[in-house]
Design a protein around this motif. Structure first.
Motif, mmCIF file in Angstrom:
data_model
loop_
_atom_site.group_PDB
_atom_site.id
_atom_site.type_symbol
_atom_site.label_atom_id
_atom_site.label_comp_id
_atom_site.label_asym_id
_atom_site.label_seq_id
_atom_site.Cartn_x
_atom_site.Cartn_y
_atom_site.Cartn_z
ATOM 1 N N SER A 162 12.065 -2.839 -3.753
ATOM 2 C CA SER A 162 13.280 -2.792 -2.924
ATOM 3 C C SER A 162 13.317 -1.570 -2.017
ATOM 4 O O SER A 162 14.173 -1.479 -1.144
ATOM 5 N N THR A 163 12.382 -0.652 -2.177
ATOM 6 C CA THR A 163 12.444 0.602 -1.426
ATOM 7 C C THR A 163 11.697 0.577 -0.100
ATOM 8 O O THR A 163 11.850 1.479 0.706
ATOM 9 N N VAL A 164 10.881 -0.438 0.119
ATOM 10 C CA VAL A 164 10.120 -0.522 1.366
ATOM 11 C C VAL A 164 10.466 -1.831 2.057
ATOM 12 O O VAL A 164 10.469 -2.889 1.436
ATOM 13 N N LYS A 165 10.749 -1.738 3.337
ATOM 14 C CA LYS A 165 11.127 -2.911 4.123
ATOM 15 C C LYS A 165 9.927 -3.447 4.912
ATOM 16 O O LYS A 165 9.071 -2.694 5.342
ATOM 17 N N VAL A 166 9.926 -4.747 5.091
ATOM 18 C CA VAL A 166 8.962 -5.438 5.941
ATOM 19 C C VAL A 166 9.745 -5.926 7.157
ATOM 20 O O VAL A 166 10.824 -6.490 7.006
ATOM 21 N N VAL A 167 9.204 -5.697 8.341
ATOM 22 C CA VAL A 167 9.831 -6.177 9.564
ATOM 23 C C VAL A 167 9.288 -7.580 9.830
ATOM 24 O O VAL A 167 8.082 -7.797 9.835
ATOM 25 N N SER A 168 10.177 -8.509 10.043
ATOM 26 C CA SER A 168 9.788 -9.893 10.268
ATOM 27 C C SER A 168 8.906 -10.019 11.505
ATOM 28 O O SER A 168 9.233 -9.470 12.555
ATOM 29 N N PRO A 169 7.796 -10.767 11.392
ATOM 30 C CA PRO A 169 6.979 -10.997 12.583
ATOM 31 C C PRO A 169 7.646 -11.969 13.556
ATOM 32 O O PRO A 169 7.226 -12.085 14.702
ATOM 33 N N PHE A 170 8.714 -12.644 13.130
ATOM 34 C CA PHE A 170 9.447 -13.588 13.973
ATOM 35 C C PHE A 170 10.545 -12.909 14.777
ATOM 36 O O PHE A 170 10.876 -13.333 15.857
ATOM 37 N N ASN A 171 11.157 -11.866 14.181
ATOM 38 C CA ASN A 171 12.306 -11.217 14.797
ATOM 39 C C ASN A 171 12.338 -9.767 14.319
ATOM 40 O O ASN A 171 12.620 -9.508 13.149
ATOM 41 N N ALA A 172 12.052 -8.841 15.204
ATOM 42 C CA ALA A 172 11.952 -7.425 14.843
ATOM 43 C C ALA A 172 13.256 -6.853 14.284
ATOM 44 O O ALA A 172 13.246 -5.820 13.621
ATOM 45 N N ARG A 173 14.380 -7.539 14.525
ATOM 46 C CA ARG A 173 15.654 -7.052 13.983
ATOM 47 C C ARG A 173 15.827 -7.416 12.518
ATOM 48 O O ARG A 173 16.681 -6.855 11.838
ATOM 49 N N ALA A 174 15.048 -8.373 12.032
ATOM 50 C CA ALA A 174 15.165 -8.810 10.632
ATOM 51 C C ALA A 174 14.210 -7.997 9.766
ATOM 52 O O ALA A 174 13.007 -7.974 9.999
ATOM 53 N N ALA A 214 0.831 -1.208 0.000
ATOM 54 C CA ALA A 214 0.000 0.000 0.000
ATOM 55 C C ALA A 214 0.867 1.259 0.000
ATOM 56 O O ALA A 214 0.557 2.232 -0.695
ATOM 57 N N GLN A 215 1.963 1.229 0.760
ATOM 58 C CA GLN A 215 2.883 2.373 0.770
ATOM 59 C C GLN A 215 3.498 2.570 -0.609
ATOM 60 O O GLN A 215 3.600 3.691 -1.099
ATOM 61 N N LEU A 216 3.902 1.475 -1.255
ATOM 62 C CA LEU A 216 4.461 1.561 -2.607
ATOM 63 C C LEU A 216 3.436 2.140 -3.579
ATOM 64 O O LEU A 216 3.777 2.961 -4.440
ATOM 65 N N GLU A 217 2.190 1.716 -3.443
ATOM 66 C CA GLU A 217 1.129 2.228 -4.321
ATOM 67 C C GLU A 217 0.910 3.721 -4.092
ATOM 68 O O GLU A 217 0.764 4.484 -5.056
ATOM 69 N N ARG A 218 0.903 4.143 -2.825
ATOM 70 C CA ARG A 218 0.728 5.567 -2.506
ATOM 71 C C ARG A 218 1.880 6.400 -3.057
ATOM 72 O O ARG A 218 1.679 7.472 -3.609
ATOM 73 N N ASP A 219 3.112 5.898 -2.874
ATOM 74 C CA ASP A 219 4.297 6.631 -3.327
ATOM 75 C C ASP A 219 4.437 6.598 -4.843
ATOM 76 O O ASP A 219 5.113 7.453 -5.413
ATOM 77 N N GLY A 220 3.840 5.590 -5.473
ATOM 78 C CA GLY A 220 3.914 5.470 -6.927
ATOM 79 C C GLY A 220 5.312 5.205 -7.449
ATOM 80 O O GLY A 220 5.624 5.519 -8.594
ATOM 81 N N LYS A 221 6.176 4.623 -6.612
ATOM 82 C CA LYS A 221 7.554 4.372 -7.026
ATOM 83 C C LYS A 221 7.614 3.202 -7.984
ATOM 84 O O LYS A 221 7.214 2.094 -7.651
ATOM 85 N N LYS A 222 8.133 3.471 -9.176
ATOM 86 C CA LYS A 222 8.302 2.420 -10.176
ATOM 87 C C LYS A 222 9.757 2.443 -10.633
ATOM 88 O O LYS A 222 10.475 3.388 -10.389
ATOM 89 N N SER A 223 10.162 1.404 -11.301
ATOM 90 C CA SER A 223 11.545 1.290 -11.746
ATOM 91 C C SER A 223 11.623 0.349 -12.926
ATOM 92 O O SER A 223 10.665 -0.324 -13.261
#
Length: 186
Positions: A145-157, A70-79
């Protein structure tokens, strides 16, 4: 340079998703609830527990990936460049692919301590896979590649959106492999 998830990469992901969906259906064909719940003699989770774990992890991961898309869609970032996994994504995909080379203990929230209806687990997994398929379509041509997902298993990943999709599929293949071994009594 920003990188996107190309239509080719999306097709590959959807093909893999179709394969794991068919594999899960074939896995449980002809099994009753008691057999689905039977743990292998060597220990480990039953077929049903592996499927329940996949549903639990999907239920945790899908909203995080959905928020990122959703963030990518809002930002409209394409490559124009193909999306990659990044270092963390690559390491996780490699470590999760079957056959399991090392045992990885899950965190408590993702342990399948309760399996309310073993006979409907494949339907639940198909629902999860349908949500993932929708996200793959939405993320196609976006700069994943511009938006990160935080792992639900380990917040550091943290890993990019494309890596999140690949990790989910590798994780599914791993647990279907484990479920096959449980079914065979290993």
């Amino acid at each position: 340079m920003l990188s996107l998830m190309t239509p080719e990469q999306a097709r590959e992901l959807k093909q893999e998703l179709g394969e794991v969906s068919m594999q899960s259906q074939a896995l449980v064909a002809g099994m009753d609830a008691q057999t689905l719940m039977k743990r292998p003699a060597s220990g480990g989770w039953s077929v049903a527990e592996n499927l329940q774990h996949l549903i639990q992890t999907g239920d945790a991961m899908i909203p995080l990936a959905e928020e990122a898309v959703a963030q990518l869609e809002r930002d409209g970032k394409k490559s124009r460049a193909r999306s990659g996994l990044g270092v963390t994504g690559w390491l996780l995909v490699k470590s999760l692919e079957p056959p399991a080379r090392m045992k990885i203990k899950t965190t408590k929230p993702f342990e399948p301590v309760s399996v309310p209806d073993p006979m409907n687990l494949v339907d639940g997994l198909q629902t999860t896979n349908g949500k993932l398929a929708t996200l793959i379509v939405r993320a196609t041509d976006l700069a994943t590649s511009t938006v990160k997902v935080v792992s639900p298993f380990n917040a550091r990943a943290k890993y990019n959106v494309y890596a999140a999709f690949r990790i989910m599929l590798s994780h599914t293949r791993r647990h279907l492999w484990q479920a096959e071994r449980a079914k065979a009594g290993h």
